[in-house]
Design an enzyme around this catalytic site. Structure first.
Site, PDB file in Angstrom:
ATOM      1  N   HIS A  32      -6.742   3.468  -1.108  1.00  0.00           N
ATOM      2  CA  HIS A  32      -7.350   2.199  -0.727  1.00  0.00           C
ATOM      3  C   HIS A  32      -7.505   1.328  -1.966  1.00  0.00           C
ATOM      4  O   HIS A  32      -7.531   1.811  -3.102  1.00  0.00           O
ATOM      5  CB  HIS A  32      -8.722   2.421  -0.070  1.00  0.00           C
ATOM      6  CG  HIS A  32      -9.777   2.918  -1.028  1.00  0.00           C
ATOM      7  ND1 HIS A  32     -10.598   2.067  -1.735  1.00  0.00           N
ATOM      8  CD2 HIS A  32     -10.129   4.176  -1.407  1.00  0.00           C
ATOM      9  CE1 HIS A  32     -11.414   2.777  -2.499  1.00  0.00           C
ATOM     10  NE2 HIS A  32     -11.150   4.058  -2.320  1.00  0.00           N
ATOM     11  N   CYS A  33      -7.574   0.003  -1.722  1.00  0.00           N
ATOM     12  CA  CYS A  33      -7.878  -0.938  -2.794  1.00  0.00           C
ATOM     13  C   CYS A  33      -9.269  -1.497  -2.518  1.00  0.00           C
ATOM     14  O   CYS A  33     -10.073  -0.847  -1.862  1.00  0.00           O
ATOM     15  CB  CYS A  33      -6.819  -2.042  -2.861  1.00  0.00           C
ATOM     16  SG  CYS A  33      -6.683  -3.011  -1.346  1.00  0.00           S
ATOM     17  N   ALA A  34      -9.570  -2.683  -2.994  1.00  0.00           N
ATOM     18  CA  ALA A  34     -10.917  -3.221  -2.855  1.00  0.00           C
ATOM     19  C   ALA A  34     -11.293  -3.488  -1.401  1.00  0.00           C
ATOM     20  O   ALA A  34     -12.462  -3.354  -1.018  1.00  0.00           O
ATOM     21  CB  ALA A  34     -11.055  -4.506  -3.673  1.00  0.00           C
ATOM     22  N   ARG A  36      -8.703  -2.877   1.462  1.00  0.00           N
ATOM     23  CA  ARG A  36      -7.739  -2.396   2.451  1.00  0.00           C
ATOM     24  C   ARG A  36      -7.457  -0.900   2.333  1.00  0.00           C
ATOM     25  O   ARG A  36      -7.355  -0.365   1.240  1.00  0.00           O
ATOM     26  CB  ARG A  36      -6.417  -3.163   2.307  1.00  0.00           C
ATOM     27  CG  ARG A  36      -6.466  -4.604   2.751  1.00  0.00           C
ATOM     28  CD  ARG A  36      -5.344  -5.403   2.140  1.00  0.00           C
ATOM     29  NE  ARG A  36      -5.627  -5.761   0.747  1.00  0.00           N
ATOM     30  CZ  ARG A  36      -4.724  -6.204  -0.104  1.00  0.00           C
ATOM     31  NH1 ARG A  36      -3.473  -6.313   0.253  1.00  0.00           N
ATOM     32  NH2 ARG A  36      -5.072  -6.511  -1.329  1.00  0.00           N
TER      33      ARG A  36
END
Length: 474
Positions: A32-34, A36
């Protein structure tokens, strides 16, 4: 809600996502990113997008970079990922692992564009810092109180020094990052970057203006002028790639007993010869061609050229080709000191933000739309358009068209006001800090964005009502 209830809710979401993407066997990796959840799949044809959109807490989804990206929002995505990765058996996957798996599914053009983007990721913090400081010193330099106060003047002088630092060695930084990205020893990238900016070479800017007469040497019958590569961003990209591949080659071919002695030496020597005989001249032609082409467009196509760029830039974002603009913007800054692409890209983005607001206005009573549109719009305010594009506008099509028209009209305003930036890498609200203040630049920057937002919003509402009438008539 208790922790137990949260875990049960997140587990239900994880199970539903898994069902809508072809089951656990179709999942290669996840991270995951910030905002999504990012998932690499074996077969993307098994994705049921409508089913994912109807899952609790999901604010949108799209496929980009050969990753399925499901939007949840900051903070929430971290909690959901913990449950999802445990349920699917993908816990422990890093962003690098996911990118590596996704890269295997890219076509050659996508792979090249992705690699260029990766080169600038490592050095972007320095570029952003310098750009923001450039904006700050630009503001301070306009105030009489700063010039009249010794301490404030001194602070502004230090800010100016800090803002110029990265740009004075940008080819070195790019060469280092490119060498690292393409698998070579990063120190060799630093060495090549230092050679490009060596003090014994004639300064490229001075040589271009005829202020210095560069020395020359004869090499293989060719007359080689010893001119530095200040501002040679594209050349630095090429040299970083070349020295990395030479390093890998010689590490494989030279025996271990003398590898440390001869491998770096051969890589650096051959790279230096290529720099002055082939890569440097070719890179200068390419760099000048790109920059001159863009400048030609703005000078000869004028208003139309700006409007076309402002209208299509976010379409380019959909294809992923927008990552290459970083190198072009850096080259523009090196050649002209001003970056007219940055505000154009920024208003193009804001047009999509306005379209999201328009779609929200059309569906204000729908709570699911609110959950999707409000965070997507906020993201555009900070220069991130993907949630707006993939979560809303591209899905419903007419908001995308409206947003593009908004960007085009605002692009015309950028042309009429000669708006530009002093850096790159940040747009929308943060981009105001790197706006060129000359000619009421800050006011024009705000007005341009309001135009893009307003046109995108109004046209989305109009297009939406027209679409709804046609649907009712049928």
């Amino acid at each position: 809600m208790s922790d137990k209830d949260k875990q049960q809710r997140y587990l239900a979401i994880s199970k539903q996502i898994t069902e809508q993407i072809g089951g656990k066997d179709n999942i290669v990796a996840s991270t995951h990113c910030a905002t999504r959840l990012r998932i690499v799949l074996k077969d993307y044809d098994k994705i049921n997008k409508e089913g994912i959109d109807n899952i609790d807490l999901v604010k949108g989804e799209f496929v980009a970079g050969n990753q399925l990206q499901i939007i949840f929002g900051a903070g929430l995505v971290n909690e959901i990922y913990e449950v999802f990765s445990a349920y699917t058996g993908t816990a422990g996957s890093s962003m690098a692992d996911v990118k590596q798996e996704a890269a295997k599914k890219m076509n050659p053009l996508q792979a090249v564009i992705k690699s260029l983007s990766d080169v600038f990721v490592d050095i972007m913090p320095g570029i952003l810092a310098a750009a923001l400081l450039s904006g700050l010193t630009g503001v301070l330099s306009q105030w009489d109180v700063v010039a009249g106060n010794a301490t404030l003047f001194g602070i502004n002088r230090l800010v100016s020094l800090a803002s110029n630092g990265i740009f004075s060695i940008l080819p070195l930084a790019v060469c280092y990052s490119a060498c690292k990205r393409y698998g070579g020893k990063p120190i060799l990238g630093l060495v090549m970057g230092a050679i490009m900016l060596d003090g014994s070479l004639a300064n490229a800017y001075d040589a271009a203006q005829g202020l210095v007469q560069p020395d020359s040497i004869s090499l293989f019958g060719l007359n080689i002028e010893l001119v530095g590569f200040q501002g040679g961003i594209i050349i630095a990209l090429m040299m970083g790639f070349i020295v990395a591949k030479l390093d890998i080659f010689f590490d494989k071919k030279i025996p271990d007993v003398v590898k440390l002695l001869f491998s770096p030496m051969c890589s650096v020597l051959i790279s230096t010869v290529l720099l002055f005989t082939i890569v440097g001249p070719a890179g200068r032609l390419l760099s000048n061609g790109i920059t001159n082409g863009l400048i030609w467009m703005t000078q000869n196509l004028g208003l139309l050229g700006y409007m076309v760029f402002g209208g299509v830039q976010q379409i380019i974002v959909i294809t992923g080709l927008h990552h290459i603009f970083g190198a072009i913007e850096a080259q523009l800054l090196s050649d002209t000191g001003r970056n007219f692409l940055n505000p154009l890209m920024s208003v193009a983005l804001m047009g999509q933000g306005g379209a999201v607001l328009g779609y929200l206005a059309l569906n204000w009573k729908n709570n699911k739309v609110k959950e999707l549109c409000i965070p997507s719009f906020i993201s555009t305010l900070f220069g991130i358009s993907e949630p707006a594009i993939f979560g809303v506008n591209l899905r419903y099509k007419f908001p995308l068209v409206a947003g593009c028209i908004g960007g085009a009209i605002a692009g015309g305003y950028v042309f009429l006001t000669n708006l530009a930036s002093l850096g790159f890498g940040t747009t929308a609200l943060p981009g105001l800090a790197i706006c060129d203040p000359a000619g009421n630049g800050y006011i024009n920057y705000i007005v341009a964005h309001l135009i893009a937002l307003g046109v995108g919003l109004v046209l989305t509402v109009i297009f939406g009502k027209v679409t709804a009438k046609k649907g009712a008539a049928q």
